[in-house]
Design a protein around this motif. Structure first.
Motif, PDB file in Angstrom:
ATOM      1  N   ILE A  90     -13.293  -3.701  -4.872  1.00 23.34           N
ATOM      2  CA  ILE A  90     -12.826  -4.239  -3.145  1.00 23.34           C
ATOM      3  C   ILE A  90     -11.950  -3.314  -3.262  1.00 23.34           C
ATOM      4  O   ILE A  90     -10.914  -2.483  -3.196  1.00 23.34           O
ATOM      5  N   ASP A  91     -12.175  -3.468  -0.997  1.00 25.04           N
ATOM      6  CA  ASP A  91     -10.857  -2.082  -0.781  1.00 25.04           C
ATOM      7  C   ASP A  91     -10.035  -3.558  -0.726  1.00 25.04           C
ATOM      8  O   ASP A  91      -9.915  -4.205   0.731  1.00 25.04           O
ATOM      9  N   ALA A  92      -8.882  -3.053  -1.267  1.00 28.15           N
ATOM     10  CA  ALA A  92      -7.599  -3.936  -1.286  1.00 28.15           C
ATOM     11  C   ALA A  92      -6.567  -3.511  -0.592  1.00 28.15           C
ATOM     12  O   ALA A  92      -5.828  -3.276  -0.600  1.00 28.15           O
ATOM     13  N   THR A  93      -6.890  -2.104   0.673  1.00 26.32           N
ATOM     14  CA  THR A  93      -5.879  -1.327   1.807  1.00 26.32           C
ATOM     15  C   THR A  93      -5.166  -2.227   2.210  1.00 26.32           C
ATOM     16  O   THR A  93      -4.238  -2.743   2.770  1.00 26.32           O
ATOM     17  N   ALA A  94      -5.901  -4.125   2.401  1.00 25.18           N
ATOM     18  CA  ALA A  94      -4.646  -4.505   3.710  1.00 25.18           C
ATOM     19  C   ALA A  94      -3.320  -5.161   2.881  1.00 25.18           C
ATOM     20  O   ALA A  94      -2.827  -5.722   3.071  1.00 25.18           O
ATOM     21  N   ALA A  95      -3.595  -5.098   1.781  1.00 21.36           N
ATOM     22  CA  ALA A  95      -2.796  -5.644   0.429  1.00 21.36           C
ATOM     23  C   ALA A  95      -1.717  -4.280   0.093  1.00 21.36           C
ATOM     24  O   ALA A  95      -0.628  -4.611  -0.233  1.00 21.36           O
ATOM     25  N   CYS A  96      -1.748  -3.519   0.876  1.00 18.52           N
ATOM     26  CA  CYS A  96      -0.721  -1.907   1.399  1.00 18.52           C
ATOM     27  C   CYS A  96       0.466  -1.951   1.983  1.00 18.52           C
ATOM     28  O   CYS A  96       0.286  -1.296   2.615  1.00 18.52           O
ATOM     29  N   THR A  97       1.317  -3.145   1.377  1.00 17.50           N
ATOM     30  CA  THR A  97       1.796  -3.259   2.737  1.00 17.50           C
ATOM     31  C   THR A  97       3.450  -3.219   2.211  1.00 17.50           C
ATOM     32  O   THR A  97       3.592  -4.246   0.972  1.00 17.50           O
ATOM     33  N   PRO A  98       4.765  -3.360   2.576  1.00 15.31           N
ATOM     34  CA  PRO A  98       5.347  -3.762   1.616  1.00 15.31           C
ATOM     35  C   PRO A  98       6.061  -4.744   2.576  1.00 15.31           C
ATOM     36  O   PRO A  98       6.503  -5.457   1.300  1.00 15.31           O
ATOM     37  N   ARG A  99       5.408  -5.834   3.191  1.00 13.97           N
ATOM     38  CA  ARG A  99       5.997  -6.823   4.061  1.00 13.97           C
ATOM     39  C   ARG A  99       4.447  -7.494   4.551  1.00 13.97           C
ATOM     40  O   ARG A  99       4.032  -7.954   5.181  1.00 13.97           O
ATOM     41  N   PRO A 100       3.564  -7.938   3.545  1.00 12.82           N
ATOM     42  CA  PRO A 100       2.348  -8.520   3.434  1.00 12.82           C
ATOM     43  C   PRO A 100       2.538 -10.225   3.692  1.00 12.82           C
ATOM     44  O   PRO A 100       3.298 -10.811   3.982  1.00 12.82           O
ATOM     45  N   THR A 101       1.438 -10.660   5.411  1.00 14.64           N
ATOM     46  CA  THR A 101       1.535 -11.521   5.884  1.00 14.64           C
ATOM     47  C   THR A 101       0.120 -12.165   5.465  1.00 14.64           C
ATOM     48  O   THR A 101      -0.844 -11.707   4.129  1.00 14.64           O
ATOM     49  N   GLY A 102      -0.623 -12.759   6.226  1.00 16.90           N
ATOM     50  CA  GLY A 102      -2.363 -13.299   6.214  1.00 16.90           C
ATOM     51  C   GLY A 102      -3.120 -12.201   5.176  1.00 16.90           C
ATOM     52  O   GLY A 102      -3.145 -13.199   3.851  1.00 16.90           O
ATOM     53  N   ILE A 103      -3.677 -11.445   5.686  1.00 17.48           N
ATOM     54  CA  ILE A 103      -4.939 -10.905   5.321  1.00 17.48           C
ATOM     55  C   ILE A 103      -4.317  -9.898   3.763  1.00 17.48           C
ATOM     56  O   ILE A 103      -4.848  -9.926   2.716  1.00 17.48           O
ATOM     57  N   GLY A 104      -3.422  -9.289   3.708  1.00 17.08           N
ATOM     58  CA  GLY A 104      -2.769  -8.702   2.936  1.00 17.08           C
ATOM     59  C   GLY A 104      -2.675  -9.967   1.709  1.00 17.08           C
ATOM     60  O   GLY A 104      -2.784  -9.812   0.422  1.00 17.08           O
ATOM     61  N   ARG A 105      -2.563 -10.493   2.172  1.00 15.85           N
ATOM     62  CA  ARG A 105      -1.677 -11.490   1.117  1.00 15.85           C
ATOM     63  C   ARG A 105      -2.680 -12.139   0.289  1.00 15.85           C
ATOM     64  O   ARG A 105      -3.378 -12.677  -0.769  1.00 15.85           O
ATOM     65  N   TYR A 106      -4.095 -12.868   1.356  1.00 12.00           N
ATOM     66  CA  TYR A 106      -5.365 -13.275   0.696  1.00 12.00           C
ATOM     67  C   TYR A 106      -5.499 -12.133  -0.181  1.00 12.00           C
ATOM     68  O   TYR A 106      -6.315 -12.465  -1.392  1.00 12.00           O
ATOM     69  N   THR A 107      -6.067 -10.803  -0.140  1.00 14.30           N
ATOM     70  CA  THR A 107      -6.370  -9.898  -0.440  1.00 14.30           C
ATOM     71  C   THR A 107      -5.940  -9.826  -2.390  1.00 14.30           C
ATOM     72  O   THR A 107      -6.851  -9.379  -3.177  1.00 14.30           O
ATOM     73  N   ALA A 108      -4.120 -10.283  -2.030  1.00 11.84           N
ATOM     74  CA  ALA A 108      -3.683 -10.043  -3.262  1.00 11.84           C
ATOM     75  C   ALA A 108      -4.592 -11.027  -4.196  1.00 11.84           C
ATOM     76  O   ALA A 108      -4.304 -11.088  -5.543  1.00 11.84           O
ATOM     77  N   LEU A 117      -9.717  -2.083  -7.875  1.00 18.20           N
ATOM     78  CA  LEU A 117      -9.042  -1.407  -6.569  1.00 18.20           C
ATOM     79  C   LEU A 117      -8.988  -0.295  -5.513  1.00 18.20           C
ATOM     80  O   LEU A 117      -8.529   0.480  -6.222  1.00 18.20           O
ATOM     81  N   GLY A 118      -9.354  -0.205  -4.220  1.00 16.53           N
ATOM     82  CA  GLY A 118      -9.223   1.044  -4.004  1.00 16.53           C
ATOM     83  C   GLY A 118      -9.048   0.842  -2.625  1.00 16.53           C
ATOM     84  O   GLY A 118      -8.571  -0.564  -1.920  1.00 16.53           O
ATOM     85  N   THR A 119      -7.631   1.391  -2.137  1.00 20.21           N
ATOM     86  CA  THR A 119      -6.914   1.579  -0.702  1.00 20.21           C
ATOM     87  C   THR A 119      -7.598   3.245  -0.028  1.00 20.21           C
ATOM     88  O   THR A 119      -7.584   4.092  -0.458  1.00 20.21           O
ATOM     89  N   ARG A 120      -8.090   3.148   0.947  1.00 19.63           N
ATOM     90  CA  ARG A 120      -7.734   3.892   2.016  1.00 19.63           C
ATOM     91  C   ARG A 120      -6.862   5.272   2.770  1.00 19.63           C
ATOM     92  O   ARG A 120      -5.851   4.348   2.488  1.00 19.63           O
ATOM     93  N   CYS A 121      -6.851   6.746   2.124  1.00 15.02           N
ATOM     94  CA  CYS A 121      -6.186   7.176   2.393  1.00 15.02           C
ATOM     95  C   CYS A 121      -5.512   7.313   3.171  1.00 15.02           C
ATOM     96  O   CYS A 121      -3.984   7.894   3.704  1.00 15.02           O
ATOM     97  N   SER A 122      -6.095   6.603   4.863  1.00  9.67           N
ATOM     98  CA  SER A 122      -4.833   6.852   5.810  1.00  9.67           C
ATOM     99  C   SER A 122      -3.451   5.594   5.569  1.00  9.67           C
ATOM    100  O   SER A 122      -2.918   6.271   6.046  1.00  9.67           O
ATOM    101  N   HIS A 123      -3.427   4.771   3.900  1.00  8.88           N
ATOM    102  CA  HIS A 123      -1.942   4.805   3.292  1.00  8.88           C
ATOM    103  C   HIS A 123      -2.038   5.611   2.959  1.00  8.88           C
ATOM    104  O   HIS A 123      -0.449   4.163   1.435  1.00  8.88           O
ATOM    105  N   LEU A 124      -1.622   6.368   2.791  1.00 11.66           N
ATOM    106  CA  LEU A 124      -1.629   7.370   1.456  1.00 11.66           C
ATOM    107  C   LEU A 124       0.084   7.109   1.304  1.00 11.66           C
ATOM    108  O   LEU A 124       0.958   8.220   0.412  1.00 11.66           O
ATOM    109  N   HIS A 125       1.052   7.429   2.559  1.00 12.88           N
ATOM    110  CA  HIS A 125       2.450   7.514   2.947  1.00 12.88           C
ATOM    111  C   HIS A 125       3.111   5.737   2.376  1.00 12.88           C
ATOM    112  O   HIS A 125       3.900   5.676   2.120  1.00 12.88           O
TER     113      HIS A 125
END
Length: 362
Positions: free
Chosen positions: A5-23, A38-46
């Motif tokens: 699963i590409d779970a990049t949408a959940a890689c955020t300190p403040r998840p909203t709709g798509i991030g919450r769905y993913t998690a 669970l994969g995370t795109r390197c664009s979110h390495l920070h």
């Protein structure tokens, strides 16, 4: 079945709709015994500290356009309307497809032209390259098929669930949680992004048109496209009765919903509308727009309005405030029927279909 699963949408300190769905989907898949990574795109390495973490699940990094040379999974799932690039059976989830709608259906511009074109191109790629597509509502499925050339059999509706954390909280306990953050109780509330699509000006004007005395409107969310002028609007038109409280997490939201008089969710368009069900699950009445998926999700237990008409919003709000205990209990039972484990089981069935289609005759 090995599921990546590409779970990049959940890689955020403040998840909203798509991030919450993913998690929530990932946790539910793990709960029912699915073998996921669970994969995370390197664009979110920070944001690496905010990667989705499940104790029993392996994680990996994705460097686009290449996926890492791991053992080939049986199926790849991307949760945020992108096309998986691994050479495996592919599934993508589409949420709201507002950018596929004619622009004249929106009263204001909802994104830049560049972003709109990028989204449409991604939907076209999903239709062409994925074996199966999950739409989070019948509305999303209909609007996707109306705007993109795609085999209708590819697109399967799987509704979200509601986290059990959303349940009625005793008023005194809810008040304590909110008081720490300076949030008033017994308010009309809105939960979600602050953007043109979310119709914050209409919500504010409809709330004021309802003439509810000293009852405040609490807006919980962060600004996105078109949201930077919200504070100015509130200062000029809010009559001192509108409060912006920022993004709130699941440690606070159940108390906010439980203490509220009603949720005012008359947005211009939703692909699903999790706050509708979360509010109902907490026993709080809901007002939704007559557009998008919110009427589908709320059913006849939410009051509906024209989001462009403050008088219509105000009338619907008054009807919602008149909901008795029986109505609220029915709405709560309706919300509880949306279950994340059911979502996970249906999603696994979609994975099986994608695998069978990829393995079949070409």
């Amino acid at each position: 079945m090995r599921i990546a699963i590409d779970a990049t949408a959940a890689c955020t300190p403040r998840p909203t709709g798509i991030g919450r769905y993913t998690a929530q989907l990932a946790r539910a898949l793990d709960d029912i015994g699915s073998k996921i990574s669970l994969g995370t795109r390197c664009s979110h390495l920070h944001r690496h500290r905010h990667r989705l973490s499940i104790p029993t699940v392996n994680r990996f990094w994705i460097q686009e356009p290449w996926w890492p040379p791991l053992r080939r999974p049986d199926v790849v799932h991307v949760t945020d309307s992108r096309v998986p690039r691994w050479n495996s059976p592919r599934v993508a989830t589409i949420h709201d497809v507002v950018h596929l709608l004619p622009e004249d259906r929106m009263s204001r511009q909802i994104s830049t032209r560049e972003f709109r074109d990028k989204k449409i191109a991604s939907y076209q790629a999903i239709a062409a390259d994925c074996q199966r597509i999950i739409a989070v509502s019948e509305t999303t499925r209909r609007d996707f098929l109306g705007g993109v050339e795609c085999d209708p059999e590819k697109v399967v509706v799987v509704h979200h669930g509601v986290d059990p954390v959303f349940q009625p909280i005793e008023q005194s306990k809810a008040a304590e949680v909110l008081a720490v953050r300076g949030i008033p109780t017994e308010a009309i509330i809105y939960v979600g992004d602050l953007s043109h699509r979310k119709n914050i000006p209409g919500i504010v004007r409809g709330f004021l048109a309802a003439e509810l005395g000293d009852v405040p409107l609490v807006i919980a969310g962060e600004a996105s496209f078109g949201g930077t002028g919200i504070q100015e609007l509130i200062e000029s038109e809010g009559c001192g009765r509108v409060r912006l409280v920022g993004w709130l997490g699941d440690d606070v939201l159940p108390s906010l919903y439980s203490s509220a008089k009603a949720l005012l969710y008359c947005t211009h368009y939703e692909g699903f509308g999790l706050p509708v069900l979360e509010s109902m699950a907490c026993g709080t009445p809901v007002v939704v727009s007559s557009r998008g998926a919110a009427p589908e999700i709320g059913g006849d237990l939410a009051e509906s309005c024209d989001p462009d008409d403050p008088a219509s919003i105000a009338a619907a709000l008054h009807r919602a405030l008149g909901h008795d205990r029986t109505h609220r209990d029915r709405a709560r039972n309706h919300a509880l029927a949306f279950d994340w484990k059911s979502c996970a089981r249906q999603t696994v069935e979609v994975y099986r279909q994608a695998i069978e289609l990829a393995d079949g005759p070409h």
